[in-house]
Scaffold this motif. Structure first.
Motif, PDB file in Angstrom:
ATOM      1  N   ALA A 298       0.852  -1.192   0.000  1.00  0.00           N
ATOM      2  CA  ALA A 298       0.000   0.000   0.000  1.00  0.00           C
ATOM      3  C   ALA A 298       0.882   1.235   0.000  1.00  0.00           C
ATOM      4  CB  ALA A 298      -0.896   0.004   1.237  1.00  0.00           C
ATOM      5  N   GLY A 299       0.461   2.271  -0.724  1.00  0.00           N
ATOM      6  CA  GLY A 299       1.232   3.503  -0.769  1.00  0.00           C
ATOM      7  C   GLY A 299       0.959   4.384   0.429  1.00  0.00           C
ATOM      8  N   ALA A 300       1.641   5.528   0.440  1.00  0.00           N
ATOM      9  CA  ALA A 300       1.467   6.487   1.528  1.00  0.00           C
ATOM     10  C   ALA A 300       0.134   7.216   1.388  1.00  0.00           C
ATOM     11  CB  ALA A 300       2.604   7.499   1.522  1.00  0.00           C
ATOM     12  N   PHE A 301      -0.551   7.444   2.521  1.00  0.00           N
ATOM     13  CA  PHE A 301      -1.781   8.239   2.534  1.00  0.00           C
ATOM     14  C   PHE A 301      -1.631   9.375   3.537  1.00  0.00           C
ATOM     15  CE2 PHE A 301      -3.743   5.008   0.028  1.00  0.00           C
ATOM     16  CZ  PHE A 301      -4.803   5.652  -0.600  1.00  0.00           C
ATOM     17  N   HIS A 302      -2.292  10.486   3.231  1.00  0.00           N
ATOM     18  CA  HIS A 302      -2.179  11.706   4.019  1.00  0.00           C
ATOM     19  C   HIS A 302      -3.564  12.264   4.316  1.00  0.00           C
ATOM     20  CE1 HIS A 302       1.194  11.205   1.252  1.00  0.00           C
ATOM     21  NE2 HIS A 302       1.970  11.856   2.103  1.00  0.00           N
ATOM     22  N   VAL A 303      -3.712  12.858   5.492  1.00  0.00           N
ATOM     23  CA  VAL A 303      -4.907  13.621   5.850  1.00  0.00           C
ATOM     24  C   VAL A 303      -4.465  15.070   6.042  1.00  0.00           C
ATOM     25  CG1 VAL A 303      -6.810  13.920   7.463  1.00  0.00           C
ATOM     26  CG2 VAL A 303      -5.938  11.624   6.977  1.00  0.00           C
ATOM     27  N   VAL A 304      -5.100  15.984   5.321  1.00  0.00           N
ATOM     28  CA  VAL A 304      -4.622  17.368   5.266  1.00  0.00           C
ATOM     29  C   VAL A 304      -5.782  18.331   5.426  1.00  0.00           C
ATOM     30  CG1 VAL A 304      -3.487  19.108   3.822  1.00  0.00           C
ATOM     31  CG2 VAL A 304      -2.715  16.738   3.746  1.00  0.00           C
ATOM     32  N   SER A 305      -5.538  19.426   6.159  1.00  0.00           N
ATOM     33  CA  SER A 305      -6.455  20.566   6.196  1.00  0.00           C
ATOM     34  C   SER A 305      -5.736  21.777   5.616  1.00  0.00           C
ATOM     35  CB  SER A 305      -6.889  20.879   7.632  1.00  0.00           C
ATOM     36  OG  SER A 305      -7.664  19.833   8.165  1.00  0.00           O
ATOM     37  N   ASP A 306      -6.301  22.362   4.574  1.00  0.00           N
ATOM     38  CA  ASP A 306      -5.807  23.615   4.008  1.00  0.00           C
ATOM     39  C   ASP A 306      -6.733  24.733   4.471  1.00  0.00           C
ATOM     40  OD1 ASP A 306      -3.716  22.387   2.613  1.00  0.00           O
ATOM     41  OD2 ASP A 306      -5.015  21.926   0.913  1.00  0.00           O
ATOM     42  N   VAL A 307      -6.186  25.701   5.207  1.00  0.00           N
ATOM     43  CA  VAL A 307      -6.975  26.782   5.798  1.00  0.00           C
ATOM     44  C   VAL A 307      -6.633  28.086   5.095  1.00  0.00           C
ATOM     45  CG1 VAL A 307      -7.566  27.989   7.931  1.00  0.00           C
ATOM     46  CG2 VAL A 307      -6.928  25.565   8.007  1.00  0.00           C
ATOM     47  N   LEU A 308      -7.622  28.712   4.485  1.00  0.00           N
ATOM     48  CA  LEU A 308      -7.427  29.975   3.773  1.00  0.00           C
ATOM     49  C   LEU A 308      -7.340  31.116   4.785  1.00  0.00           C
ATOM     50  CD1 LEU A 308      -7.311  31.173   0.869  1.00  0.00           C
ATOM     51  CD2 LEU A 308      -9.777  31.527   1.050  1.00  0.00           C
ATOM     52  N   LEU A 309      -6.143  31.696   4.934  1.00  0.00           N
ATOM     53  CA  LEU A 309      -5.927  32.757   5.901  1.00  0.00           C
ATOM     54  C   LEU A 309      -6.370  34.119   5.385  1.00  0.00           C
ATOM     55  CD1 LEU A 309      -2.408  31.776   7.280  1.00  0.00           C
ATOM     56  CD2 LEU A 309      -4.666  31.157   8.178  1.00  0.00           C
ATOM     57  N   ARG A 310      -6.123  34.390   4.112  1.00  0.00           N
ATOM     58  CA  ARG A 310      -6.566  35.644   3.500  1.00  0.00           C
ATOM     59  C   ARG A 310      -6.700  35.418   2.003  1.00  0.00           C
ATOM     60  NH1 ARG A 310      -3.184  38.382   0.451  1.00  0.00           N
ATOM     61  NH2 ARG A 310      -4.530  40.213   0.627  1.00  0.00           N
ATOM     62  N   ALA A 311      -7.540  36.242   1.359  1.00  0.00           N
ATOM     63  CA  ALA A 311      -7.773  36.083  -0.070  1.00  0.00           C
ATOM     64  C   ALA A 311      -8.361  37.351  -0.660  1.00  0.00           C
ATOM     65  CB  ALA A 311      -8.729  34.907  -0.320  1.00  0.00           C
ATOM     66  N   ASP A 312      -7.967  37.664  -1.904  1.00  0.00           N
ATOM     67  CA  ASP A 312      -8.628  38.689  -2.697  1.00  0.00           C
ATOM     68  C   ASP A 312      -8.609  38.216  -4.144  1.00  0.00           C
ATOM     69  OD1 ASP A 312      -6.070  39.329  -3.748  1.00  0.00           O
ATOM     70  OD2 ASP A 312      -5.739  40.809  -2.168  1.00  0.00           O
ATOM     71  N   ARG A 313      -8.875  39.110  -5.070  1.00  0.00           N
ATOM     72  CA  ARG A 313      -8.997  38.705  -6.469  1.00  0.00           C
ATOM     73  C   ARG A 313      -7.693  38.192  -7.073  1.00  0.00           C
ATOM     74  NH1 ARG A 313     -13.475  40.615  -9.356  1.00  0.00           N
ATOM     75  NH2 ARG A 313     -14.971  41.784  -8.091  1.00  0.00           N
TER      76      ARG A 313
END
Length: 289
Positions: free
Chosen positions: A132-147
């Motif tokens: 079995a290959g490697a598996f990952h659990v990830v959270s990507d949190v958007l800290l700031r954003a504009d156009r």
């Protein structure tokens, strides 16, 4: 305006609510709780996918890859690695995207040896190494954003999914955290990412390495056709020799993504470290729902 720019702007507006703030906190907490000891160290982390913030809801992808001249460090061999079922499943909640990604099956063909096996890995015996290959659990949190710009905090773990006897992974869990920035000017999009990992080793006297993680991408937004170049890897800042299974990694890739809500991606791979592949090819299909 690009779909990513619109999505990031909308996510930024929605993310100011108390409800989304609580969701961010809960997701980050769950990710941190998932970081317990124990994975494979054959391929570097995938870069942050900012397309996840173009919509709210599920995204899935599935692919395959083949790499020549790939080292299996713990086994002490070099050969061809076939990745079957490179899977990714995400759900975007405005400012947060939660993702499970990894490889269903690694099939490794020994071609030459460079060292004796360590960490319980078997010696070459003429048979393929299948795991079995490697598996990952990830959270990507958007800290700031504009156009035209965005900043994302990534928190995640690698899971202990491999078999020590096959020598393709460490069967140990790692924690990692990076910060990624994205920007757009005209049709050109660029992102860069850096952070730290907490990586377990198979050496009982030196149980942890803290590598520097890095990645980046440049993409030309041609509408339905989007060519890109990207890099990803890790570097151990210690001055001593690398521990087997935690060596420096580095890959450069060039490819093209066809489609938007439904897409086909293909890319060529070239490793620039001793542990990385001499050459490789990847293909995947995916969809936002």
């Amino acid at each position: 305006m690009s779909p990513l720019g619109d999505g990031l702007r909308l996510a930024g507006a929605w993310g100011r609510s108390v409800r989304i703030g609580r969701a961010v906190g809960a997701t980050v907490a769950l990710t941190l709780l998932a970081a317990h000891p124990g994975t494979a160290q054959l391929r570097p982390l995938e870069p942050v996918d900012f397309d996840l913030f173009t919509h709210f809801g599920p995204t899935v992808s599935f692919g395959v890859g083949v790499l020549d001249g790939q080292r299996a460090s713990l086994a002490g061999t070099t050969g061809q690695l076939l990745e079957v079922g490179t899977l990714s499943a995400s759900w975007s909640f405005s400012r947060v995207a939660v993702t499970l990604f990894g490889t269903g099956l690694w099939i490794f063909e020994d071609e030459s040896t460079f060292a004796e096996p360590v960490g319980g890995a078997r010696a070459p015996d003429g048979t393929r190494r299948v795991d079995a290959g490697a598996f990952h659990v990830v959270s990507d949190v958007l800290l700031r954003a504009d156009r035209a710009s965005a900043v994302v905090l990534r928190l995640g773990t690698r899971l202990p999914t491999t078999d020590n006897q096959q020598g393709l992974g460490r069967d140990l869990t790692d924690f990692f955290s990076t910060v990624a920035v994205w920007g757009r000017r005209g049709k050109l999009e660029a992102s860069a990412e850096a952070g730290l990992g907490v990586t377990s080793t198979r050496d009982v006297e030196n149980e942890q390495v803290d590598p520097i993680l890095f990645a980046g991408r440049i993409m030309l937004d041609g509408g339905w056709v989007r060519p890109f170049v990207e890099y990803t890897g890790q570097h151990d800042p210690r001055s001593g020799p690398a521990f087997r299974g935690t060596e420096d990694l580095g890959e450069a890739r060039i490819g093209v993504r066809l489609g938007r809500a439904r897409w086909l991606s293909t890319w060529l791979i070239r490793g620039w470290t001793e542990q990385g592949p001499e050459r490789g090819l990847g293909v995947s299909v995916g969809a936002h729902f």
